[in-house]
Structures are given as structure tokens and as C-alpha cells.
Design a protein around this motif. Structure first.
Motif, PDB file in Angstrom:
ATOM      1  N   GLY A 183      -8.531  -0.137  -0.221  1.00  0.00           N
ATOM      2  CA  GLY A 183      -8.224  -0.269  -1.642  1.00  0.00           C
ATOM      3  C   GLY A 183      -7.046  -1.174  -1.931  1.00  0.00           C
ATOM      4  N   TRP A 184      -6.135  -1.340  -0.963  1.00  0.00           N
ATOM      5  CA  TRP A 184      -4.970  -2.194  -1.167  1.00  0.00           C
ATOM      6  C   TRP A 184      -5.356  -3.646  -1.434  1.00  0.00           C
ATOM      7  CZ3 TRP A 184      -3.986  -6.436   1.852  1.00  0.00           C
ATOM      8  CH2 TRP A 184      -4.714  -6.532   3.048  1.00  0.00           C
ATOM      9  N   ARG A 185      -6.565  -4.030  -1.005  1.00  0.00           N
ATOM     10  CA  ARG A 185      -6.970  -5.431  -1.167  1.00  0.00           C
ATOM     11  C   ARG A 185      -7.194  -5.801  -2.633  1.00  0.00           C
ATOM     12  NH1 ARG A 185      -8.609  -9.150   2.051  1.00  0.00           N
ATOM     13  NH2 ARG A 185      -8.312  -8.952   4.292  1.00  0.00           N
ATOM     14  N   THR A 186      -7.623  -4.850  -3.430  1.00  0.00           N
ATOM     15  CA  THR A 186      -7.894  -5.141  -4.842  1.00  0.00           C
ATOM     16  C   THR A 186      -6.881  -4.493  -5.769  1.00  0.00           C
ATOM     17  OG1 THR A 186      -9.442  -3.271  -4.867  1.00  0.00           O
ATOM     18  CG2 THR A 186     -10.354  -5.472  -4.489  1.00  0.00           C
ATOM     19  N   GLN A 187      -6.266  -3.412  -5.296  1.00  0.00           N
ATOM     20  CA  GLN A 187      -5.295  -2.701  -6.136  1.00  0.00           C
ATOM     21  C   GLN A 187      -4.052  -2.355  -5.326  1.00  0.00           C
ATOM     22  OE1 GLN A 187      -7.799   0.567  -7.524  1.00  0.00           O
ATOM     23  NE2 GLN A 187      -7.968  -0.431  -9.515  1.00  0.00           N
ATOM     24  N   PHE A 227       0.810  -1.221   0.000  1.00  0.00           N
ATOM     25  CA  PHE A 227       0.000   0.000   0.000  1.00  0.00           C
ATOM     26  C   PHE A 227       0.847   1.277   0.000  1.00  0.00           C
ATOM     27  CE2 PHE A 227      -0.008  -2.359   4.011  1.00  0.00           C
ATOM     28  CZ  PHE A 227       0.842  -1.573   4.777  1.00  0.00           C
ATOM     29  N   ALA A 228       2.045   1.195  -0.553  1.00  0.00           N
ATOM     30  CA  ALA A 228       2.892   2.389  -0.648  1.00  0.00           C
ATOM     31  C   ALA A 228       2.135   3.492  -1.384  1.00  0.00           C
ATOM     32  CB  ALA A 228       4.192   2.052  -1.380  1.00  0.00           C
ATOM     33  N   GLY A 229       2.154   4.681  -0.791  1.00  0.00           N
ATOM     34  CA  GLY A 229       1.458   5.801  -1.411  1.00  0.00           C
ATOM     35  C   GLY A 229      -0.007   5.894  -1.069  1.00  0.00           C
ATOM     36  N   ALA A 246      -3.433   4.680   4.561  1.00  0.00           N
ATOM     37  CA  ALA A 246      -2.447   3.961   5.365  1.00  0.00           C
ATOM     38  C   ALA A 246      -1.571   4.942   6.126  1.00  0.00           C
ATOM     39  CB  ALA A 246      -1.589   3.064   4.472  1.00  0.00           C
ATOM     40  N   ALA A 247      -1.164   6.009   5.466  1.00  0.00           N
ATOM     41  CA  ALA A 247      -0.335   7.021   6.124  1.00  0.00           C
ATOM     42  C   ALA A 247      -1.097   7.701   7.256  1.00  0.00           C
ATOM     43  CB  ALA A 247       0.128   8.057   5.097  1.00  0.00           C
ATOM     44  N   SER A 248      -2.382   7.978   7.035  1.00  0.00           N
ATOM     45  CA  SER A 248      -3.200   8.616   8.062  1.00  0.00           C
ATOM     46  C   SER A 248      -3.359   7.712   9.276  1.00  0.00           C
ATOM     47  CB  SER A 248      -4.574   8.969   7.485  1.00  0.00           C
ATOM     48  OG  SER A 248      -5.422   9.493   8.479  1.00  0.00           O
TER      49      SER A 248
END
Length: 493
Positions: A346-350, A270-272, A276-278
Motif C-alpha cells: 500500500g505504501w506505493r500508492t498511499q 510507510f510509518a504506521g 512493514a512492522a510485521s
């Protein structure tokens, strides 16, 4: 008896806030109310629990329904368990060919050995919601759980997905959290009862082994690891809020550090990702707040009586501030948002790295452990000559290596790997402990200044520091020499 997949999101509510729960406002209806008495059966030795399931009979009026629930399905914050239910006419379990895959194990235990161990007695108000093409069954449970002569209050909201995507559950959870101080729940009613039986309900929760499937993908393993960290935090959080003793504060902080390490290890997924950053920002905030109390806990045992009294007064103030933070909407929502992101992010699909959707976790884990070991080996050279900042980097790397080795331990189950794991764990734990004590010495003056205490003349702690450095160097050498349990023949099952 047929097996069905139960997908639930559970929220805990303080019993004192039950009167604030406006069912019509939240769910659009008052719902029907039933009195439910559920009896969980097991042997005194916990053979049913050890078999990986829960066996219960729930009574509603004259009707009785027996349910066998798988207790160890991998969850991502949701309770996703397969269950097998059937009507029964008496108060004793019925085990036959229709009892699902756990039937054989339960029959092997012996039905005559199964006795009532836990009873949950509560009123359930429930109803259905149709929204956005999906259907959710909601329930509010208000009552108590009894086991082993102890009683614990029960007040929770269950949201079960009947139809539609899991995101619908979180939409409703946010609606509830906007109106009530709810917290994400991480244990079932059965486990609550077992914790009463084991007399562990009020004990600090340490990190538990993370059961990973060697055939799982990296994307599938990550939420299992993260959920285990979240569970440890949530089990300690009520203890911090209630009394704030040193060990629950420490274990809650460890849990968040482990969770942040899990995020760091899996960042290629999930870079970017701004969410995740929040979330990491929120976790860092809570970790720091716990750290302020923990730092005082580290100083108090070494202080003279006068300074100790002043430090304990400062700790009371720091604990009060921490408890206010944990009780805030910000902290409560952060945990819900973590679970939501783990479940429907969103990391789960993309994901950033699409290969991790199909790459199995074993080579990923081995590469991650290699990289951390290499970093620690490089940073820890000539450890006794390093300054405090460089030593701090070594300490942080040692923590990450320890947590990663614990996350991935079950991926390497061979006897040889187990022996190597034990030696590796001892070495990295020892290094972490010695570096932690050195860090406490370095922090001493800053902590005293932060709470308004004049630290006086600097105390070099020369003898103690020299001794700790010798021990740390020895632990470093032992760690560098330790066999890598994740490489060579040791990775074979």
C-alpha cells in the motif's frame, strides 16, 4: 524485432521436490511439455554481459528464436526486463537494424567474436491461467545449466503476467508456497550460467553497488535498494543451508542488516504500516538466528584448543537450528512477502509522506547521511570513556551510516565525490571493525553461558581492549574529519 516488457515472478524448487509438484492441483491443468535448449552467446571476456544484456538462441524442435534481453532493468523482486525476439534459421546470432537498442553495442563487439558460453537444457511444462480478469502464463522448468565445464541443476517455476495487476502473480505464488517448499528466485538463467563461468556459484556474495538514478523519486529508489539486499541474502542462503561455513553466514546476516537499515531509512514512506512492522519482525528474527552462529564464529579463533573444541560442537548445534529455521515455511514465506510488499504494498500508492512520491532521491539521501553523521558524531564523543551499552549505540549508528553511504554512493558520481567516498568508506569501515571487535569481547561471557559453557573468571582483556579503543578513537576522528561526499560541489555529476 519489437521490444516487449516481460514481467515474471520466479520461484526456485529443489530438484528433489519436483515429484511433489501437482500441476493439476496448482494450475488446473497438466500443461504442454516442450524440450528447450538455449544457447547464450558472449565473448570470453563477457562483453555482452558488460553491455547490459543477454543474447540467446532458443531451440524448440526445428524452430529457433533469438532473444536479446536487457539484463539491468531495475527490479523490485520481479524480473521486469525488456526483450527483443525474432525467428532465426541457424545457430548463429543475427544482428541488424531490427535488433533493438542493444544492436549497435552488439555489432560493435563483433558478431564473429560471439561464441556459445552457456547452455540451458530443460523440459518446460507450461500453460495459461485466467483469474480475476487477468492472465498468467505458468511454466515449470526442469533440467540443467552448463557453462565452463560445470553443470548446475535447474528447477524453477516461472509466472509471467500477460494481463492484469502484478498482485495476481503473488496470489498464485502463495498458493504454490502453501504446497511446496519454494523460494523466491533472484537471478536469471543467464546469470546462473555466468556464475558457473566465473566459478562464483559457490562463493559468498558480498554487497554489490546499488545503481540508482539521480532523477528517481525516493519511492522508486527504495525498492531498488531493498531488492539488492534481498538478492545478497538469497545468494548466500543456499550456502548456509548446504555447508554453513562462517563467511556465508556472516554475509547473509549482513544482507538482512542492510535490508533492515533500508527499511529504517525509508520509514517516512510507510510509518504506521502494520505489514512493514510485521516484515521487520521476521527479518529481526532471522538476523538474530544468524547472529547466534556468527557470535560463535567470532570466539572460536581466539579460543584455546579445549575451549575451541567445545565451541565448535556448540556451533554445530546452533548451525543445525539455523538451517532448520531457514528451511521452515516461516522463513521461505517471509522472503516472498518482502518482495510482494515491495512490489504491490500500500505504501506505493498511499505512502505516509506523499511528498516522497515526487521528491527526488538525491536531497533525501544527503539529508539522511547528514542526520546519521550528526548522530554518530554526538554519540561517539569521548569514545574511550563510554560504557559497553553506549559503545554499542555508536557501533549500530556506524553500521547504518556505512550501509546508507553504500546505498546512495552512485548518486554522487563526480571524481571529487569518488575520492571523498573512498576516504569516508575507509574511516567508517575501520570504526565499525574496531567497535565490532570490542563488542565481541563484551559478548564473550554471554555467548559462552548461552551455549552451556562455564565462562570461568571474567577475563578483562585489558591490553587488547585498550588497543582497540585507541584505534576506534582514531577511526572516529578520521571519520569526523572526512569530507562529506554528498555535499558541496561533490554532488555535481
Amino acid at each position: 524485432m519489437t521490444g516487449t516488457l516481460e514481467v515474471e515472478l520466479k520461484l526456485e524448487l529443489d530438484p528433489g521436490d519436483r515429484s511433489r509438484l501437482d500441476l493439476i492441483d496448482l494450475f488446473g491443468a497438466g500443461g504442454a511439455t516442450d524440450h528447450l535448449v538455449t544457447t547464450y552467446f558472449d565473448t570470453p571476456g563477457g562483453d555482452v554481459r558488460n553491455a547490459g544484456c543477454a543474447l540467446r538462441i532458443r531451440q524448440q524442435g526445428e524452430a529457433r528464436v533469438q532473444t536479446i534481453k536487457a539484463a539491468k532493468d531495475k527490479a523490485t523482486g520481479l524480473f521486469t526486463r525488456t526483450e527483443w525476439s525474432r525467428a532465426v534459421t541457424g545457430d548463429r546470432p543475427v544482428l541488424d537494424a531490427t535488433s533493438g537498442p542493444f544492436g549497435h553495442a552488439l555489432r560493435a563487439i563483433g558478431i564473429d567474436r560471439l561464441t556459445p558460453q552457456i547452455v540451458s537444457d530443460f523440459h518446460r511444462t507450461h500453460g495459461l491461467i485466467d483469474r480475476d480478469g487477468g492472465e498468467i502464463e505458468w511454466a515449470v522448468d526442469d533440467g540443467a545449466i552448463r557453462a565452463g565445464g560445470s553443470v548446475a541443476p535447474l528447477c524453477e517455476i516461472e509466472l509471467e503476467l500477460r494481463r492484469g495487476p502484478p498482485g495476481l502473480l503473488f496470489d498464485l505464488a502463495h498458493r504454490i508456497a502453501d504446497r511446496l517448499p519454494v523460494r523466491i528466485a533472484v537471478i536469471s538463467k543467464a546469470e546462473r550460467g555466468y556464475r558457473l563461468l566465473d566459478q562464483t556459484a559457490g562463493s559468498p556474495a558480498r554487497a554489490e553497488p546499488v545503481a540508482l538514478d539521480r532523477d528517481a523519486t525516493v519511492a522508486a529508489a527504495f525498492p531498488v535498494i531493498a531488492h539488492a539486499c534481498l538478492r545478497q541474502f538469497r545468494l548466500n542462503e543456499p550456502l548456509v543451508l548446504a555447508a554453513g561455513e562462517a563467511e556465508p553466514v556472516h554475509q547473509a546476516r549482513v544482507a538482512l542488516r542492510r535490508l533492515r537499515t533500508a527499511l529504517w531509512l525509508h520509514r517516512p514512506l510507510f510509518a504506521g504500516d502494520p505489514q512493514a512492522a510485521s516484515l521487520d519482525t521476521e527479518l529481526r528474527w532471522l538476523t538474530a538466528r544468524l547472529g547466534e552462529v556468527r557470535n560463535l564464529d567470532a570466539l572460536i579463533p581466539r579460543a584455546d584448543p579445549d575451549l575451541g573444541e567445545r565451541l565448535r560442537a556448540a556451533r554445530e548445534q546452533a548451525l543445525a537450528a539455523l538451517q532448520a529455521d531457514l528451511a521452515s515455511a516461516r522463513a521461505r514465506l517471509a522472503m516472498i512477502q518482502v518482495v510482494e510488499w515491495l512490489t504491490v504494498g500500500g505504501w506505493r500508492t498511499q505512502p505516509q509522506d506523499l511528498a516522497l512520491l515526487t521528491e527526488t532521491v538525491v536531497p533525501f539521501a544527503a539529508d539522511a547521511l547528514d542526520a546519521l553523521r550528526k548522530r554518530l558524531k554526538r554519540r561517539g564523543k569521548k569514545l574511550a570513556r563510554l560504557g559497553s551499552k553506549e559503545r554499542h549505540k555508536v557501533r549500530i549508528t556506524a553500521k547504518k551510516l556505512r550501509y546508507a553511504s553504500e546505498f546512495f554512493a552512485t548518486l554522487f558520481p563526480s571524481p571529487k565525490a569518488a575520492r571523498r567516498q573512498a576516504a569516508f568508506r575507509d574511516a567508517v569501515s575501520a570504526l565499525q571493525d574496531y567497535l565490532g571487535e570490542l563488542n565481541d569481547l563484551d559478548l564473550e561471557r554471554r555467548v559462552l553461558k548461552r551455549v552451556g559453557i562455564d565462562p570461568g573468571k571474567p577475563h578483562p582483556h585489558r591490553k587488547r581492549r585498550a588497543k582497540l579503543l585507541r584505534h576506534a578513537e582514531h577511526a572516529y576522528d578520521e571519520l569526523v574529519a572526512a569530507k562529506r561526499f554528498w555535499r558541496g560541489q561533490a554532488i555535481s555529476a
